[in-house]
Design a protein around this motif. Structure first.
Motif, PDB file in Angstrom:
ATOM      1  N   TYR A   1      26.516  34.368  19.567  1.00 14.44           N
ATOM      2  CA  TYR A   1      27.637  35.180  20.034  1.00 14.44           C
ATOM      3  C   TYR A   1      27.985  36.298  19.048  1.00 14.44           C
ATOM      4  CZ  TYR A   1      28.822  31.792  23.706  1.00 14.44           C
ATOM      5  OH  TYR A   1      28.804  30.999  24.809  1.00 14.44           O
ATOM      6  N   SER A   2      27.397  36.281  17.864  1.00 15.21           N
ATOM      7  CA  SER A   2      27.773  37.243  16.827  1.00 15.21           C
ATOM      8  C   SER A   2      27.269  38.642  17.155  1.00 15.21           C
ATOM      9  CB  SER A   2      27.234  36.799  15.466  1.00 15.21           C
ATOM     10  OG  SER A   2      25.831  36.983  15.413  1.00 15.21           O
ATOM     11  N   ASP A   3      27.986  39.626  16.651  1.00 19.05           N
ATOM     12  CA  ASP A   3      27.589  41.019  16.864  1.00 19.05           C
ATOM     13  C   ASP A   3      26.236  41.310  16.229  1.00 19.05           C
ATOM     14  OD1 ASP A   3      29.833  41.664  18.334  1.00 19.05           O
ATOM     15  OD2 ASP A   3      30.965  42.378  16.596  1.00 19.05           O
ATOM     16  N   SER A   4      25.984  40.733  15.048  1.00 22.79           N
ATOM     17  CA  SER A   4      24.709  41.017  14.360  1.00 22.79           C
ATOM     18  C   SER A   4      23.516  40.522  15.181  1.00 22.79           C
ATOM     19  CB  SER A   4      24.691  40.399  12.965  1.00 22.79           C
ATOM     20  OG  SER A   4      24.824  38.995  13.033  1.00 22.79           O
ATOM     21  N   ALA A   5      23.616  39.314  15.723  1.00 22.86           N
ATOM     22  CA  ALA A   5      22.512  38.787  16.541  1.00 22.86           C
ATOM     23  C   ALA A   5      22.359  39.585  17.822  1.00 22.86           C
ATOM     24  CB  ALA A   5      22.745  37.309  16.857  1.00 22.86           C
ATOM     25  N   ARG A   6      23.465  39.879  18.476  1.00 24.66           N
ATOM     26  CA  ARG A   6      23.404  40.634  19.734  1.00 24.66           C
ATOM     27  C   ARG A   6      22.861  42.046  19.521  1.00 24.66           C
ATOM     28  NH1 ARG A   6      26.512  38.588  24.391  1.00 24.66           N
ATOM     29  NH2 ARG A   6      27.220  36.534  23.854  1.00 24.66           N
ATOM     30  N   ASP A   7      23.185  42.674  18.384  1.00 26.43           N
ATOM     31  CA  ASP A   7      22.651  44.006  18.084  1.00 26.43           C
ATOM     32  C   ASP A   7      21.139  43.973  17.909  1.00 26.43           C
ATOM     33  OD1 ASP A   7      25.094  45.264  18.259  1.00 26.43           O
ATOM     34  OD2 ASP A   7      25.448  45.275  16.081  1.00 26.43           O
ATOM     35  N   ILE A   8      20.651  42.968  17.185  1.00 27.60           N
ATOM     36  CA  ILE A   8      19.197  42.832  16.983  1.00 27.60           C
ATOM     37  C   ILE A   8      18.498  42.656  18.319  1.00 27.60           C
ATOM     38  CG2 ILE A   8      17.414  41.285  16.066  1.00 27.60           C
ATOM     39  CD1 ILE A   8      19.380  40.805  13.674  1.00 27.60           C
ATOM     40  N   LEU A   9      19.051  41.797  19.163  1.00 27.29           N
ATOM     41  CA  LEU A   9      18.442  41.536  20.468  1.00 27.29           C
ATOM     42  C   LEU A   9      18.538  42.761  21.385  1.00 27.29           C
ATOM     43  CD1 LEU A   9      19.768  37.906  20.994  1.00 27.29           C
ATOM     44  CD2 LEU A   9      17.456  38.599  20.324  1.00 27.29           C
ATOM     45  N   ARG A  10      19.672  43.434  21.365  1.00 27.34           N
ATOM     46  CA  ARG A  10      19.865  44.616  22.204  1.00 27.34           C
ATOM     47  C   ARG A  10      18.839  45.704  21.889  1.00 27.34           C
ATOM     48  NH1 ARG A  10      25.193  45.328  21.102  1.00 27.34           N
ATOM     49  NH2 ARG A  10      25.781  43.560  22.349  1.00 27.34           N
ATOM     50  N   GLN A  11      18.488  45.849  20.609  1.00 26.18           N
ATOM     51  CA  GLN A  11      17.479  46.833  20.209  1.00 26.18           C
ATOM     52  C   GLN A  11      16.127  46.536  20.839  1.00 26.18           C
ATOM     53  OE1 GLN A  11      17.445  46.855  15.938  1.00 26.18           O
ATOM     54  NE2 GLN A  11      19.573  47.540  15.808  1.00 26.18           N
ATOM     55  N   ARG A  12      15.906  45.291  21.187  1.00 26.63           N
ATOM     56  CA  ARG A  12      14.646  44.879  21.814  1.00 26.63           C
ATOM     57  C   ARG A  12      14.813  44.658  23.314  1.00 26.63           C
ATOM     58  NH1 ARG A  12      14.794  41.863  16.641  1.00 26.63           N
ATOM     59  NH2 ARG A  12      13.289  42.914  15.312  1.00 26.63           N
ATOM     60  N   GLU A  13      15.918  45.156  23.866  1.00 24.00           N
ATOM     61  CA  GLU A  13      16.249  45.031  25.292  1.00 24.00           C
ATOM     62  C   GLU A  13      16.322  43.577  25.754  1.00 24.00           C
ATOM     63  OE1 GLU A  13      13.706  47.597  27.627  1.00 24.00           O
ATOM     64  OE2 GLU A  13      15.028  49.285  27.197  1.00 24.00           O
ATOM     65  N   ILE A  14      16.903  42.735  24.903  1.00 20.53           N
ATOM     66  CA  ILE A  14      17.156  41.332  25.238  1.00 20.53           C
ATOM     67  C   ILE A  14      18.674  41.170  25.290  1.00 20.53           C
ATOM     68  CG2 ILE A  14      16.908  38.935  24.500  1.00 20.53           C
ATOM     69  CD1 ILE A  14      14.450  39.916  22.816  1.00 20.53           C
ATOM     70  N   ILE A  15      19.181  40.820  26.456  1.00 15.25           N
ATOM     71  CA  ILE A  15      20.622  40.659  26.639  1.00 15.25           C
ATOM     72  C   ILE A  15      20.909  39.183  26.914  1.00 15.25           C
ATOM     73  CG2 ILE A  15      22.634  41.333  28.021  1.00 15.25           C
ATOM     74  CD1 ILE A  15      21.329  43.653  26.407  1.00 15.25           C
ATOM     75  N   ILE A  16      21.876  38.635  26.193  1.00 20.21           N
ATOM     76  CA  ILE A  16      22.267  37.247  26.429  1.00 20.21           C
ATOM     77  C   ILE A  16      23.224  37.215  27.612  1.00 20.21           C
ATOM     78  CG2 ILE A  16      23.454  35.230  25.493  1.00 20.21           C
ATOM     79  CD1 ILE A  16      22.545  36.193  22.694  1.00 20.21           C
ATOM     80  N   ALA A  17      22.813  36.555  28.678  1.00 18.53           N
ATOM     81  CA  ALA A  17      23.648  36.436  29.873  1.00 18.53           C
ATOM     82  C   ALA A  17      24.539  35.198  29.806  1.00 18.53           C
ATOM     83  CB  ALA A  17      22.779  36.384  31.122  1.00 18.53           C
ATOM     84  N   GLU A  18      24.032  34.121  29.186  1.00 18.28           N
ATOM     85  CA  GLU A  18      24.811  32.881  29.104  1.00 18.28           C
ATOM     86  C   GLU A  18      24.267  32.015  27.980  1.00 18.28           C
ATOM     87  OE1 GLU A  18      25.844  28.949  31.871  1.00 18.28           O
ATOM     88  OE2 GLU A  18      24.420  30.440  32.597  1.00 18.28           O
ATOM     89  N   VAL A  19      25.188  31.438  27.204  1.00 19.69           N
ATOM     90  CA  VAL A  19      24.826  30.435  26.201  1.00 19.69           C
ATOM     91  C   VAL A  19      25.385  29.121  26.721  1.00 19.69           C
ATOM     92  CG1 VAL A  19      24.992  29.703  23.804  1.00 19.69           C
ATOM     93  CG2 VAL A  19      24.929  32.154  24.350  1.00 19.69           C
TER      94      VAL A  19
END
Length: 155
Positions: free
Chosen positions: A92-110
């Protein structure tokens, strides 16, 4: 023609996040080789392609979902539970989501954490994990030429 989605991007992205943020090793479920010393994370892609649109004619740059699984493997149940909850919150952290977003990976649900080890008196290792639903984009594109402009000759 471009290739389809490269699932190794998921493995590499999550391995980097887990290594940098939790200082744990991540291995692929069912992978070959020797397991690292516990604690470590087991990664598995359990549903690689879930259509999110009813129109099956759309296959260029298609957005789809996948479900991945993270299982913390440890010598104690409490350590596995604590590490799994920490990893779950890390997603849920911004740092993890930013890394994933750069690779076009979006977390829809945890999804919620659950105990995954089989309980018996001889069990000396414990597994606790959770799943995540991801939204991904397939880079596939068809090689059909497009018409850029049309000239009309009036007679």
């Amino acid at each position: 023609m471009e290739e389809t989605f490269d699932y190794s991007v998921l493995y590499k992205s999550f391995a980097n996040i887990i290594s940098e943020q939790q200082r744990l090793t991540m291995i692929e479920a069912g992978g070959v080789g020797q397991q690292p010393e516990p604690p470590f994370v087991i990664f598995d892609i359990i549903s690689p392609h879930i259509n999110i649109y009813d129109d099956h004619d759309i296959n260029e740059h298609e957005i789809f979902e996948a479900v991945v699984s993270f299982t913390l493997f440890s010598y104690t149940k409490l350590q596995a539970l604590n590490l799994a909850e920490t990893l779950r919150k890390l997603m849920y952290s911004d740092s993890a989501r930013d890394i994933l977003r750069q690779r076009e990976i979006i977390i829809a649900e945890v999804m919620p954490t659950n105990i995954r080890s089989i309980q018996n008196k001889d069990n000396d290792k414990f597994m606790v994990g959770f799943d995540m639903r991801l939204r991904l984009r397939d880079p596939f594109g068809d090689d059909i030429p497009t018409v850029g402009s049309v000239e009309i000759n009036e007679t």
